[in-house]
Design a protein around this motif. Structure first.
Motif, PDB file in Angstrom:
ATOM      1  N   LEU A  21      13.421  -1.926  -4.188  1.00  0.00           N
ATOM      2  CA  LEU A  21      14.498  -0.956  -4.415  1.00  0.00           C
ATOM      3  C   LEU A  21      14.246   0.388  -3.727  1.00  0.00           C
ATOM      4  O   LEU A  21      15.167   0.945  -3.119  1.00  0.00           O
ATOM      5  CB  LEU A  21      14.698  -0.778  -5.922  1.00  0.00           C
ATOM      6  N   PRO A  22      13.025   0.949  -3.766  1.00  0.00           N
ATOM      7  CA  PRO A  22      12.817   2.225  -3.056  1.00  0.00           C
ATOM      8  C   PRO A  22      13.050   2.125  -1.561  1.00  0.00           C
ATOM      9  O   PRO A  22      13.456   3.107  -0.926  1.00  0.00           O
ATOM     10  CB  PRO A  22      11.351   2.556  -3.374  1.00  0.00           C
ATOM     11  N   LEU A  23      12.802   0.956  -0.982  1.00  0.00           N
ATOM     12  CA  LEU A  23      13.080   0.751   0.436  1.00  0.00           C
ATOM     13  C   LEU A  23      14.580   0.659   0.687  1.00  0.00           C
ATOM     14  O   LEU A  23      15.109   1.275   1.623  1.00  0.00           O
ATOM     15  CB  LEU A  23      12.393  -0.523   0.927  1.00  0.00           C
ATOM     16  N   ASP A  24      15.275  -0.092  -0.150  1.00  0.00           N
ATOM     17  CA  ASP A  24      16.697  -0.347   0.076  1.00  0.00           C
ATOM     18  C   ASP A  24      17.586   0.849  -0.272  1.00  0.00           C
ATOM     19  O   ASP A  24      18.598   1.078   0.381  1.00  0.00           O
ATOM     20  CB  ASP A  24      17.135  -1.575  -0.730  1.00  0.00           C
ATOM     21  N   GLU A  60       0.825  -1.201   0.000  1.00  0.00           N
ATOM     22  CA  GLU A  60       0.000   0.000   0.000  1.00  0.00           C
ATOM     23  C   GLU A  60       0.863   1.256   0.000  1.00  0.00           C
ATOM     24  O   GLU A  60       2.099   1.196   0.007  1.00  0.00           O
ATOM     25  CB  GLU A  60      -0.914  -0.013   1.215  1.00  0.00           C
ATOM     26  N   ILE A  61       0.170   2.402  -0.007  1.00  0.00           N
ATOM     27  CA  ILE A  61       0.854   3.692  -0.078  1.00  0.00           C
ATOM     28  C   ILE A  61       1.946   3.815   0.983  1.00  0.00           C
ATOM     29  O   ILE A  61       3.066   4.261   0.708  1.00  0.00           O
ATOM     30  CB  ILE A  61      -0.171   4.838   0.094  1.00  0.00           C
ATOM     31  N   ILE A  99       8.974   8.700  -0.725  1.00  0.00           N
ATOM     32  CA  ILE A  99       8.264   9.834  -1.333  1.00  0.00           C
ATOM     33  C   ILE A  99       8.966  11.146  -0.981  1.00  0.00           C
ATOM     34  O   ILE A  99       9.179  12.004  -1.842  1.00  0.00           O
ATOM     35  CB  ILE A  99       6.786   9.849  -0.899  1.00  0.00           C
ATOM     36  N   GLY A 100       9.352  11.305   0.284  1.00  0.00           N
ATOM     37  CA  GLY A 100      10.082  12.501   0.690  1.00  0.00           C
ATOM     38  C   GLY A 100      11.423  12.614  -0.001  1.00  0.00           C
ATOM     39  O   GLY A 100      11.854  13.725  -0.383  1.00  0.00           O
ATOM     40  N   GLN A 101      12.121  11.491  -0.173  1.00  0.00           N
ATOM     41  CA  GLN A 101      13.414  11.501  -0.853  1.00  0.00           C
ATOM     42  C   GLN A 101      13.256  11.926  -2.311  1.00  0.00           C
ATOM     43  O   GLN A 101      14.067  12.690  -2.848  1.00  0.00           O
ATOM     44  CB  GLN A 101      14.047  10.112  -0.766  1.00  0.00           C
ATOM     45  N   PHE A 102      12.188  11.458  -2.936  1.00  0.00           N
ATOM     46  CA  PHE A 102      11.916  11.800  -4.334  1.00  0.00           C
ATOM     47  C   PHE A 102      11.596  13.286  -4.465  1.00  0.00           C
ATOM     48  O   PHE A 102      12.107  13.977  -5.349  1.00  0.00           O
ATOM     49  CB  PHE A 102      10.759  10.946  -4.850  1.00  0.00           C
ATOM     50  N   GLU A 103      10.741  13.776  -3.579  1.00  0.00           N
ATOM     51  CA  GLU A 103      10.346  15.189  -3.629  1.00  0.00           C
ATOM     52  C   GLU A 103      11.531  16.103  -3.333  1.00  0.00           C
ATOM     53  O   GLU A 103      11.619  17.211  -3.878  1.00  0.00           O
ATOM     54  CB  GLU A 103       9.207  15.441  -2.653  1.00  0.00           C
ATOM     55  N   ALA A 143       0.417   9.257  -4.555  1.00  0.00           N
ATOM     56  CA  ALA A 143       0.512   7.809  -4.378  1.00  0.00           C
ATOM     57  C   ALA A 143      -0.887   7.223  -4.296  1.00  0.00           C
ATOM     58  O   ALA A 143      -1.751   7.739  -3.571  1.00  0.00           O
ATOM     59  CB  ALA A 143       1.307   7.474  -3.123  1.00  0.00           C
ATOM     60  N   LEU A 144      -1.122   6.148  -5.045  1.00  0.00           N
ATOM     61  CA  LEU A 144      -2.441   5.521  -5.090  1.00  0.00           C
ATOM     62  C   LEU A 144      -2.377   4.091  -4.566  1.00  0.00           C
ATOM     63  O   LEU A 144      -1.425   3.358  -4.854  1.00  0.00           O
ATOM     64  CB  LEU A 144      -2.969   5.489  -6.532  1.00  0.00           C
ATOM     65  N   ASP A 145      -3.402   3.698  -3.819  1.00  0.00           N
ATOM     66  CA  ASP A 145      -3.581   2.300  -3.463  1.00  0.00           C
ATOM     67  C   ASP A 145      -4.387   1.614  -4.554  1.00  0.00           C
ATOM     68  O   ASP A 145      -5.355   2.182  -5.085  1.00  0.00           O
ATOM     69  CB  ASP A 145      -4.337   2.162  -2.138  1.00  0.00           C
ATOM     70  N   LEU A 146      -4.021   0.383  -4.891  1.00  0.00           N
ATOM     71  CA  LEU A 146      -4.842  -0.428  -5.772  1.00  0.00           C
ATOM     72  C   LEU A 146      -5.942  -1.095  -4.953  1.00  0.00           C
ATOM     73  O   LEU A 146      -5.751  -1.373  -3.763  1.00  0.00           O
ATOM     74  CB  LEU A 146      -3.982  -1.483  -6.476  1.00  0.00           C
ATOM     75  N   PRO A 147      -7.107  -1.362  -5.544  1.00  0.00           N
ATOM     76  CA  PRO A 147      -8.203  -1.979  -4.797  1.00  0.00           C
ATOM     77  C   PRO A 147      -7.772  -3.277  -4.118  1.00  0.00           C
ATOM     78  O   PRO A 147      -7.092  -4.113  -4.709  1.00  0.00           O
ATOM     79  CB  PRO A 147      -9.251  -2.251  -5.885  1.00  0.00           C
ATOM     80  N   GLY A 148      -8.159  -3.414  -2.844  1.00  0.00           N
ATOM     81  CA  GLY A 148      -7.780  -4.580  -2.052  1.00  0.00           C
ATOM     82  C   GLY A 148      -6.614  -4.323  -1.126  1.00  0.00           C
ATOM     83  O   GLY A 148      -6.353  -5.123  -0.215  1.00  0.00           O
TER      84      GLY A 148
END
Length: 250
Positions: free
Chosen positions: A229-232, A13-14, A21-25, A35-40
């Motif tokens: 990868l975004p986490l690591d 999820e988001i 997200i902060g690093q990107f901005e 950032a969007l959540d997909l259904p479920g």
């Protein structure tokens, strides 16, 4: 201001983006990240996950229209989310200006044993068949998808799971959608950057290499990060996107 749509992968999820997200901005102050959540998943965990990636595209477009967030969009997405990005750019080329696809895999470019590496079959089957505890589930997923210290991230991910659990039925439905999705043979018109990890233990890096080769698009490889990868190494992702945009600026 450039609008960036962020899409995560299977059952994520988001809030699994964490600090990325902060690093990107920070790297791109002109970017507006949505950032969007997909259904479920996430706040939408009570909804049924679509069985087709194209229906996930419909959800994203509808959600953005309701928020009056208009195209064109740049999409940064990983895994299942990257399939959504590709389907979106293919069906609505006027809406997607650029795609950044992270550690994804798609038919017809890669065989099933590269899209989900066989070393993980036993661990994943154990989670499903033995109805594993939330801690066992998240610890296993982190071990497979990240090269970071598990204990650093595990408490936060367990809290997300407790707050917005993804049902086993929805996890299965997402797997079905991913398995049946077939990417277009010809690259969509959107400018495309593929990011992948040499040490991805979940999806073979060869999947991203094959995609980039077939579509003749840019490919950047991280030498040590895992599937998430975004986490690591979020700053590396942001730096690669910024460099790619700079190189391709008219």
């Amino acid at each position: 201001m450039n609008t960036w749509i962020f899409l995560r992968g299977l059952t994520r999820e988001i809030r699994h983006w964490g600090p990325f997200i902060g690093q990107f901005e920070q790297a791109m102050p002109e970017a507006r990240v949505v950032a969007l959540d997909l259904p479920g998943n996430g706040r939408l965990n009570q909804q049924n996950s679509p069985l087709r990636v194209q229906e996930m595209v419909t959800h994203c477009r509808t959600h953005l229209a309701l928020r009056n967030i208009k195209p064109p969009y740049n999409v940064l997405a990983m895994s299942l989310g990257a399939m959504v990005a590709v389907a979106w750019a293919d069906a609505y080329p006027q809406e997607v200006a650029a795609n950044v696809l992270i550690n994804t895999s798609m038919r017809p470019f890669s065989p099933f044993y590269q899209r989900l590496q066989p070393a993980n079959y036993g661990a994943l089957l154990t989670l499903v068949l033995l109805d594993a505890t939330p801690e066992a589930w998240e610890r296993t997923i982190l071990r497979i998808t990240s090269s970071r210290a598990i204990d650093e991230v595990l408490p936060r991910w367990l809290a997300l799971r407790r707050e917005c659990p993804v049902s086993r039925a929805n996890a299965f439905r997402q797997l079905v959608a991913a398995a049946r999705f077939r990417a277009p043979v010809t690259k969509p018109l959107a400018a495309t950057l593929v990011l992948a990890c040499e040490q991805d233990q979940l999806v073979s890096v060869n999947c991203s290499k094959a995609l980039a080769q077939h579509w003749q698009c840019a490919l950047r490889l991280h030498p040590s990060a895992g599937h998430d990868l975004p986490l690591d190494d979020g700053p590396w992702v942001a730096a690669q996107v910024l460099a790619w945009l700079t190189e391709n600026r008219p």
